[in-house]
Write a protein that holds these residues in place. Structure first.
Motif, PDB file in Angstrom:
ATOM      1  N   THR A 109       0.820  -1.225   0.000  1.00  9.30           N
ATOM      2  CA  THR A 109       0.000   0.000   0.000  1.00  9.30           C
ATOM      3  C   THR A 109       0.847   1.266   0.000  1.00  9.30           C
ATOM      4  N   LEU A 110       2.102   1.160   0.425  1.00  8.98           N
ATOM      5  CA  LEU A 110       3.017   2.293   0.601  1.00  8.98           C
ATOM      6  C   LEU A 110       2.564   3.233   1.712  1.00  8.98           C
ATOM      7  N   CYS A 111       1.658   2.762   2.562  1.00  5.49           N
ATOM      8  CA  CYS A 111       1.214   3.516   3.734  1.00  5.49           C
ATOM      9  C   CYS A 111       1.790   2.883   4.994  1.00  5.49           C
ATOM     10  N   MET A 112       1.604   3.538   6.125  1.00  2.00           N
ATOM     11  CA  MET A 112       2.184   3.121   7.398  1.00  2.00           C
ATOM     12  C   MET A 112       1.957   1.634   7.688  1.00  2.00           C
ATOM     13  N   ASP A 113       3.036   0.955   8.093  1.00  2.00           N
ATOM     14  CA  ASP A 113       2.941  -0.433   8.533  1.00  2.00           C
ATOM     15  C   ASP A 113       2.487  -0.416   9.994  1.00  2.00           C
ATOM     16  N   THR A 114       1.203  -0.570  10.189  1.00  2.00           N
ATOM     17  CA  THR A 114       0.636  -0.410  11.533  1.00  2.00           C
ATOM     18  C   THR A 114       0.900  -1.603  12.435  1.00  2.00           C
ATOM     19  N   THR A 115       1.424  -2.692  11.889  1.00  2.00           N
ATOM     20  CA  THR A 115       1.708  -3.859  12.731  1.00  2.00           C
ATOM     21  C   THR A 115       2.852  -3.580  13.702  1.00  2.00           C
ATOM     22  N   LYS A 116       3.669  -2.576  13.410  1.00  2.00           N
ATOM     23  CA  LYS A 116       4.801  -2.230  14.268  1.00  2.00           C
ATOM     24  C   LYS A 116       4.492  -1.048  15.187  1.00  2.00           C
ATOM     25  N   LEU A 117       3.267  -0.550  15.126  1.00  2.00           N
ATOM     26  CA  LEU A 117       2.927   0.675  15.848  1.00  2.00           C
ATOM     27  C   LEU A 117       3.102   0.539  17.360  1.00  2.00           C
ATOM     28  N   GLU A 118       2.588  -0.542  17.910  1.00  2.00           N
ATOM     29  CA  GLU A 118       2.634  -0.728  19.363  1.00  2.00           C
ATOM     30  C   GLU A 118       4.066  -0.641  19.886  1.00  2.00           C
ATOM     31  N   SER A 119       5.009  -1.155  19.112  1.00  2.00           N
ATOM     32  CA  SER A 119       6.406  -1.197  19.565  1.00  2.00           C
ATOM     33  C   SER A 119       7.037   0.190  19.651  1.00  2.00           C
ATOM     34  N   LYS A 120       6.434   1.175  19.019  1.00  2.00           N
ATOM     35  CA  LYS A 120       6.991   2.536  19.008  1.00  2.00           C
ATOM     36  C   LYS A 120       6.422   3.417  20.114  1.00  2.00           C
ATOM     37  N   ILE A 121       5.428   2.926  20.837  1.00  2.00           N
ATOM     38  CA  ILE A 121       4.802   3.724  21.887  1.00  2.00           C
ATOM     39  C   ILE A 121       5.744   3.848  23.089  1.00  2.00           C
ATOM     40  N   THR A 122       5.929   5.080  23.558  1.00  2.00           N
ATOM     41  CA  THR A 122       6.694   5.352  24.771  1.00  2.00           C
ATOM     42  C   THR A 122       5.892   6.348  25.610  1.00  2.00           C
ATOM     43  N   PRO A 123       6.331   6.617  26.846  1.00  2.00           N
ATOM     44  CA  PRO A 123       5.633   7.634  27.637  1.00  2.00           C
ATOM     45  C   PRO A 123       5.635   9.014  26.993  1.00  2.00           C
ATOM     46  N   ARG A 124       6.547   9.241  26.043  1.00  2.00           N
ATOM     47  CA  ARG A 124       6.632  10.553  25.388  1.00  2.00           C
ATOM     48  C   ARG A 124       5.764  10.639  24.135  1.00  2.00           C
ATOM     49  N   THR A 125       5.144   9.534  23.740  1.00  2.00           N
ATOM     50  CA  THR A 125       4.306   9.542  22.534  1.00  2.00           C
ATOM     51  C   THR A 125       3.035  10.348  22.798  1.00  2.00           C
ATOM     52  N   ALA A 147      -4.176   3.515  19.516  1.00  2.00           N
ATOM     53  CA  ALA A 147      -4.338   4.881  20.020  1.00  2.00           C
ATOM     54  C   ALA A 147      -5.310   4.929  21.198  1.00  2.00           C
ATOM     55  N   HIS A 148      -6.423   4.236  21.057  1.00  2.00           N
ATOM     56  CA  HIS A 148      -7.416   4.235  22.131  1.00  2.00           C
ATOM     57  C   HIS A 148      -6.890   3.518  23.384  1.00  2.00           C
ATOM     58  N   ALA A 149      -6.120   2.461  23.165  1.00  2.00           N
ATOM     59  CA  ALA A 149      -5.576   1.717  24.298  1.00  2.00           C
ATOM     60  C   ALA A 149      -4.617   2.566  25.121  1.00  2.00           C
ATOM     61  N   HIS A 150      -3.922   3.470  24.458  1.00  2.00           N
ATOM     62  CA  HIS A 150      -2.930   4.306  25.143  1.00  2.00           C
ATOM     63  C   HIS A 150      -3.388   5.757  25.298  1.00  2.00           C
ATOM     64  N   ASN A 151      -4.626   6.034  24.912  1.00  2.00           N
ATOM     65  CA  ASN A 151      -5.175   7.394  25.015  1.00  2.00           C
ATOM     66  C   ASN A 151      -4.301   8.408  24.269  1.00  2.00           C
ATOM     67  N   ILE A 152      -3.944   8.059  23.035  1.00  2.00           N
ATOM     68  CA  ILE A 152      -3.106   8.913  22.197  1.00  2.00           C
ATOM     69  C   ILE A 152      -3.946   9.456  21.038  1.00  2.00           C
ATOM     70  N   PRO A 153      -3.966  10.763  20.814  1.00  2.00           N
ATOM     71  CA  PRO A 153      -4.748  11.320  19.708  1.00  2.00           C
ATOM     72  C   PRO A 153      -4.127  11.031  18.350  1.00  2.00           C
ATOM     73  N   ILE A 154      -4.975  11.085  17.322  1.00  2.00           N
ATOM     74  CA  ILE A 154      -4.560  10.785  15.951  1.00  2.00           C
ATOM     75  C   ILE A 154      -4.810  12.011  15.069  1.00  2.00           C
ATOM     76  N   ILE A 155      -3.785  12.393  14.317  1.00  2.00           N
ATOM     77  CA  ILE A 155      -3.922  13.397  13.266  1.00  2.00           C
ATOM     78  C   ILE A 155      -3.725  12.681  11.938  1.00  2.00           C
ATOM     79  N   GLU A 156      -4.686  12.783  11.036  1.00  2.00           N
ATOM     80  CA  GLU A 156      -4.554  12.174   9.712  1.00  2.00           C
ATOM     81  C   GLU A 156      -4.034  13.209   8.711  1.00  2.00           C
TER      82      GLU A 156
END
Length: 351
Positions: A109-125, A147-156
Motif C-alpha cells: 500500500t506504501l502507507c504506514m505499517d501499523t503492525t509495528k505501531l505498538e512497539s513505538k509507543i513510549t511515555p513521550r508519545t 491509540a485508544h488503548a494508550h489514550n493517544i490522539p490521531i492526526i490524519e
C-alpha cells in the motif's frame, strides 16, 4: 508545438468552471472584503467530508502545524509518523519542537505499517500521524485500537487524500483531526496555496480558529485562508467528484495495460492524487522519455534522509520505495494512450 504529455494540466478542469471562477473573483474584488469570510466554504467542505467542523487555513503545512498545536504538542514530545511522505508532515512536527518517530511502510500500500505501531509507543508519545499517501487509505483499524488503548490522539495527513473514503467514510474523520492541502495540483486545488483541518471535536476546532489569526493566549499565527481562495474552492468543490471519476477512469486504463501499481483495500475509494508504479530503472526512464511524457518521482529522497531531518533509523521498505517509485500523469483529459505507448516502447523492469 510541444506534443509531450505534461505531468499535470488543469485546462479541462478549469474550462468547466472558468465562468464561475471569474464571477466569484469579480465578486470578491468588488466586495472589498478579502479575509475572515471563509465560513461558507468551511460549512460546505465539512458537509462533503462528513465532519462537524472545518477551519480554513492558508496551506496544508499550516494545517498540520495547527493540528499539532491544538493537541498541545511541545518540545520533548514524540509523534509517530512515516518518512514516506512529503517533508511538510515532518516539518510540522519539528515546528513544535517535537521528535518524529518513524515507522516503515507496507510494501503493497506504501502507507504506514501499523503492525509495528505498538512497539513505538513510549511515555513521550503524544500523537500518531498516519499519511494517506497518493490518495490511498492508510489502514486505520489497528491505529485506532492502539491509540485508544494508550489514550493517544490521531492526526490524519490527508494532504493527498481529498475525496478518499473507506466504506463511505471520508479520510480525515477517523482520527481526532484531519489535515488537507488545496495546493493547485490537488484533486481539489485552489488558485494558489490553501488548506484546512476538519474535526468532530469543538475544543480542537476552537483552538485552531484562534491560532490561525492571532487569537491564541500564547503564540498564534497568520494562517488564514483568503476569501478569494475560499470562493475558488467553493466553485471547484462542485466538480470534485467528476475530477475523481475522470482520474479513476485513467487509473483503470493504466492498470489494464501496465502492471498493477499498489494495493488498495476493495472498500477504499481511491482519489488518485498520484498514480505511481515501481520500476528498477526509474531515473533512466524519466530522462529517456522526457521528450514524450513528463514523469516524476514522489519522492526520490525519503524525509529521514533529507539534510534537515536526517537520522540513522533503518526503514528498508521506505528506502526501496524512494529509489523505485515513478509517477505517471493522471488528470482529466490526459493523453493516457501516449503515456502507455511511451512506457511500452521502453524496455521497463517492473518490481
Amino acid at each position: 508545438m510541444d506534443t509531450r504529455v505534461e505531468y499535470y494540466n488543469l485546462d479541462r478542469i478549469h474550462n468547466k468552471c472558468k465562468a464561475e471562477l471569474n464571477a466569484v473573483a469579480k465578486s470578491v474584488i468588488n466586495s472589498g472584503n478579502y479575509v475572515l469570510n471563509t465560513g461558507e466554504f468551511e460549512a460546505e467542505f465539512a458537509a462533503y467530508t462528513g465532519a462537524r467542523y472545518c477551519c480554513a487555513l492558508n496551506s496544508g503545512t499550516s494545517a498540520l502545524h495547527i493540528a499539532l498545536k491544538a493537541l498541545g504538542i511541545k518540545p520533548g514530545d514524540e509523534v509517530i509518523t512515516v518518512s514516506a511522505t512529503f517533508q511538510a508532515t515532518v516539518a510540522a512536527i519539528k515546528y513544535c519542537g517535537a521528535t518524529p518517530v518513524y515507522l516503515d511502510i507496507e510494501a503493497d500500500t506504501l502507507c504506514m505499517d501499523t503492525t509495528k505501531l505498538e512497539s513505538k509507543i513510549t511515555p513521550r508519545t503524544k500523537a500518531i500521524l498516519p499519511v494517506h499517501l497518493y490518495g490511498n487509505f492508510c489502514e486505520m483499524g489497528n491505529i485506532l485500537t492502539v491509540a485508544h488503548a494508550h489514550n493517544i490522539p490521531i492526526i490524519e495527513d490527508c494532504a493527498q487524500a481529498v475525496g478518499t473514503e473507506w466504506k463511505g467514510q471520508h479520510a480525515g474523520t477517523f482520527g481526532d483531526i484531519g489535515c488537507f492541502s488545496f495546493y493547485p495540483g490537488k484533486g481539489l486545488g485552489a488558485l494558489g496555496d490553501a488548506g484546512c483541518i476538519i474535526t468532530n471535536d469543538k475544543h480542537y476546532y476552537d483552538i485552531a480558529c484562534k491560532l490561525r489569526s492571532w487569537g491564541g493566549e500564547k503564540q498564534s499565527y497568520n494562517y488564514r485562508m483568503s476569501n478569494l481562495q475560499a470562493e475558488f474552492l467553493r466553485v471547484k468543490l462542485k466538480y470534485l467528484d467528476w475530477v475523481i471519476d475522470e482520474k479513476t477512469k485513467v487509473a483503470n486504463i493504466y492498470r489494464k495495460f501496465l502492471k498493477d501499481y499498489i494495493y488498495s483495500d476493495p472498500h477504499v475509494q481511491h482519489s488518485f492524487h498520484i498514480y505511481p508504479i515501481l520500476t528498477k530503472n526509474r531515473d533512466k526512464i524519466i530522462t529517456s522519455l522526457s521528450n514524450q511524457v513528463e514523469l516524476k518521482a514522489h519522492y526520490p529522497i525519503p524525509v529521514h534522509r533529507l539534510p534537515a531531518y536526517r537520522t540513522s533509523v533503518s526503514l528498508p521498505i521506505t528506502e526501496s520505495w524512494a529509489k523505485h517509485t515513478l509517477s505517471l500523469p493522471i488528470y482529466p483529459g490526459v493523453k493516457h494512450t501516449k503515456v502507455i505507448e511511451a512506457l511500452n516502447d521502453y524496455t521497463m523492469s517492473f518490481l
